[in-house]
Design a protein around this motif. Structure first.
Motif, PDB file in Angstrom:
ATOM      1  N   TYR A  85     -13.442  17.661  20.355  1.00 39.94           N
ATOM      2  CA  TYR A  85     -13.183  18.786  19.472  1.00 39.94           C
ATOM      3  C   TYR A  85     -14.129  18.860  18.282  1.00 39.94           C
ATOM      4  N   ASN A  86     -15.067  17.932  18.195  1.00 41.99           N
ATOM      5  CA  ASN A  86     -16.073  17.971  17.123  1.00 41.99           C
ATOM      6  C   ASN A  86     -17.443  17.749  17.736  1.00 41.99           C
ATOM      7  N   GLN A  87     -18.076  18.837  18.125  1.00 46.09           N
ATOM      8  CA  GLN A  87     -19.377  18.750  18.777  1.00 46.09           C
ATOM      9  C   GLN A  87     -20.485  18.534  17.757  1.00 46.09           C
ATOM     10  N   ASN A 119     -23.483  22.424  18.930  1.00 43.56           N
ATOM     11  CA  ASN A 119     -22.680  23.472  19.568  1.00 43.56           C
ATOM     12  C   ASN A 119     -23.447  24.775  19.765  1.00 43.56           C
ATOM     13  N   ARG A 120     -24.750  24.747  19.488  1.00 41.01           N
ATOM     14  CA  ARG A 120     -25.603  25.906  19.777  1.00 41.01           C
ATOM     15  C   ARG A 120     -26.790  25.419  20.590  1.00 41.01           C
ATOM     16  N   LYS A 121     -26.772  25.735  21.872  1.00 44.98           N
ATOM     17  CA  LYS A 121     -27.792  25.220  22.785  1.00 44.98           C
ATOM     18  C   LYS A 121     -28.731  26.310  23.301  1.00 44.98           C
ATOM     19  N   SER A 143     -15.052  24.104  23.564  1.00 42.93           N
ATOM     20  CA  SER A 143     -16.393  24.572  23.914  1.00 42.93           C
ATOM     21  C   SER A 143     -16.373  25.881  24.688  1.00 42.93           C
ATOM     22  N   ARG A 172     -17.873  33.515  18.934  1.00 39.65           N
ATOM     23  CA  ARG A 172     -19.217  33.469  18.388  1.00 39.65           C
ATOM     24  C   ARG A 172     -19.402  34.714  17.528  1.00 39.65           C
ATOM     25  N   LYS A 196     -19.451  28.373  25.745  1.00 40.64           N
ATOM     26  CA  LYS A 196     -19.745  29.079  24.493  1.00 40.64           C
ATOM     27  C   LYS A 196     -21.040  28.592  23.834  1.00 40.64           C
ATOM     28  N   ASP A 197     -21.400  27.313  24.079  1.00 44.04           N
ATOM     29  CA  ASP A 197     -22.576  26.727  23.430  1.00 44.04           C
ATOM     30  C   ASP A 197     -23.859  27.506  23.716  1.00 44.04           C
TER      31      ASP A 197
END
Length: 482
Positions: A42-44, A47-49, A391, A396, A450-451
């Motif tokens: 729950y803590n990436q 998180n934006r790939k 995720s 977004r 979502k990433d």
């Protein structure tokens, strides 16, 4: 399990009611994807790939096999220009992914032989050529995990380790680098004056200036310390947002700091009552280090009974007796200096290993003088398997001019799809959700990542989803909006 992406474009958005847009397939390309396994789902760290590029193309950080990532560049016509493998050894995890005008940077966390390290690789945007690994920071295995942050334009980064005593943070040792990973400055930030209960984060500006943000003074005060590379002087700004009100002790429950390219910094905080945990108010502060070197403090927004009634009316169903599990998620700024603070309800249904839920969005609008001008609640109800964490659910957001676009994966009126809402920042009006016509799978397998969601421009969105058919194949969709 490995998945295959299909690169697809483009879809046209239709009416305000749900109406799948007509789709024209432009190009497709195979793309391997292996879902990531994380100790903390729950803590990436990253998180934006998908990162947009100025030429209309984009970069992707792809997890291809258990021991290998790849950074890939696609152009505006969805042609892959290059792909560079990034093998990972035992105890290695990707901790950062950024991009500047000339290169991409990947930060890797290593935990081997009793030592923690952060190392970085740079990759040329022109041809994907990768540099050798460069050590950024090193810590003992028993220390807290080191951290890293990129500047808004990706041209600077700061890496740090924590110095502790009896498990309490007493100082941070940091190094600032340019985009070529040339060291610009070593710094130490001292916190012996902070006691034993505070939260700290390090940010870096495009010019290499560091901003150390704190929620401290027994979680009652927001502070920012500015450290320049060309001066030993430290500029400090702080403001109390908690305290005793009506005989009740109010603390900071959640806070979020956002650094802007001009070195102004916005801080939002949700405060609650220490004794009862009841939500008390939302506070917003602007720390202006670029212009007048002063603070602006917005009038508080009370989150008491009247606000709970608004939430219950918007969400429907059984009325909630109190606000719970609402966390700050974004602070957005328009070109006209209007501010939107976003918060979201996030929780697990029944403890560890249970499904993750995200529900209503809480939106708060402020004018350029930081005066609250509107607030809105966007009802939604999203569920993801425990293995996905958050995720695939949540939202977004991207801001263009005076409009915020909000993208979610939801099932509305029986249609599982990616949905777009538009927020008019001056008025606070939020449009009805529009389905993008992707028919996203609604089973318990991976359906939306979502990433990989990103906006190339106001009318072009990249998103990854799996269609609602018996297939393990995901699609990387290029969606054109009307």
């Amino acid at each position: 399990m490995r998945f295959t992406f299909l690169l697809v474009a483009s879809f046209t958005l239709a009416s305000l009611a749900y109406q799948p847009a007509s789709a024209q397939r432009v190009k497709s390309a195979a793309f391997n994807y292996l879902p990531e396994t994380r100790t903390d789902r729950y803590n990436q760290r990253v998180n934006r790939k998908t990162l947009p590029l100025p030429d209309g193309g984009f970069l992707i950080l792809a997890h291809q096999t258990a021991d290998q990532y790849a950074v890939e560049r696609y152009d505006a016509d969805l042609k892959r220009r290059w792909s560079t493998a990034l093998p990972l050894g035992a105890g290695e995890v990707v901790d950062g992914f950024g991009q500047s005008s000339e290169q991409a940077t990947v930060v890797v966390y290593q935990n081997t032989a009793g030592t923690q390290r952060l190392v970085a690789y740079t990759l040329s945007l022109a041809d994907g050529r990768k540099s050798p690994a460069q050590k950024l920071v090193e810590a003992n295995a028993r220390d807290r995990r080191p951290g890293v942050a990129f500047s808004p334009d990706g041209s600077r980064l700061v890496a740090w380790r924590y110095l502790t005593q009896s498990n309490q943070i007493k100082a941070i040792s940091a190094s600032v680098y340019d985009e070529k990973l040339q060291k610009l400055k070593d710094r130490s930030y001292d916190f012996h004056d902070q006691g034993d209960f505070f939260s700290v984060t390090v940010h870096v500006g495009n010019d290499g200036t560091q901003f150390v943000t704190l929620a401290g003074d027994q979680m009652k005060k927001l502070s920012v310390r500015r450290y320049r590379n060309d001066s030993p002087d430290v500029k400090v700004m702080s403001v109390s947002v908690g305290g005793t009100f009506g005989g009740k002790v109010v603390n900071i429950f959640d806070s979020r700091f956002v650094l802007r390219p001009d070195n102004t910094l916005y801080a939002a905080a949700i405060c609650n009552e220490r004794a009862t945990g009841l939500y008390h108010s939302l506070k917003l502060v602007k720390f202006d280090f670029a212009g007048e070197s002063d603070m602006k403090f917005a009038p508080e927004v009370l989150l008491a009974a009247d606000y709970l009634a608004e939430v219950n009316k918007a969400v429907g169903g059984t009325p909630a007796k109190r606000l719970e599990d609402v966390y700050l998620t974004d602070v957005l700024l328009t070109d006209d200096k209007q501010v939107v603070v976003l918060a979201e309800k996030k929780y697990e249904e029944g403890g560890e290993g249970s499904p993750g839920h995200t529900r209503e969005l809480h939106l708060f609008g402020y004018n350029e003088f930081l005066t609250p001008s509107w607030r809105s609640i966007v009802a939604k109800d999203q569920v993801a398997p425990a293995a996905d964490g958050y995720s695939s659910i949540g939202y977004r957001a991207a801001i263009f001019g005076s409009e915020v676009q909000l993208l979610t994966w939801e099932k509305i009126k029986g249609k599982s799809d990616l949905y777009l809402r538009r927020l008019n920042v001056p008025t606070g009006v939020v449009s009805e959700p529009k389905g993008l016509g992707l028919n996203v799978a609604a089973d318990q397998n991976l359906a939306y990542v979502k990433d990989f969601t990103a906006w190339l421009d106001p009318k072009t969105i990249i998103g990854v989803s799996r269609p609602s058919k018996k297939s393990a194949a995901l699609m990387l969709n290029k969606i054109a909006l009307k």
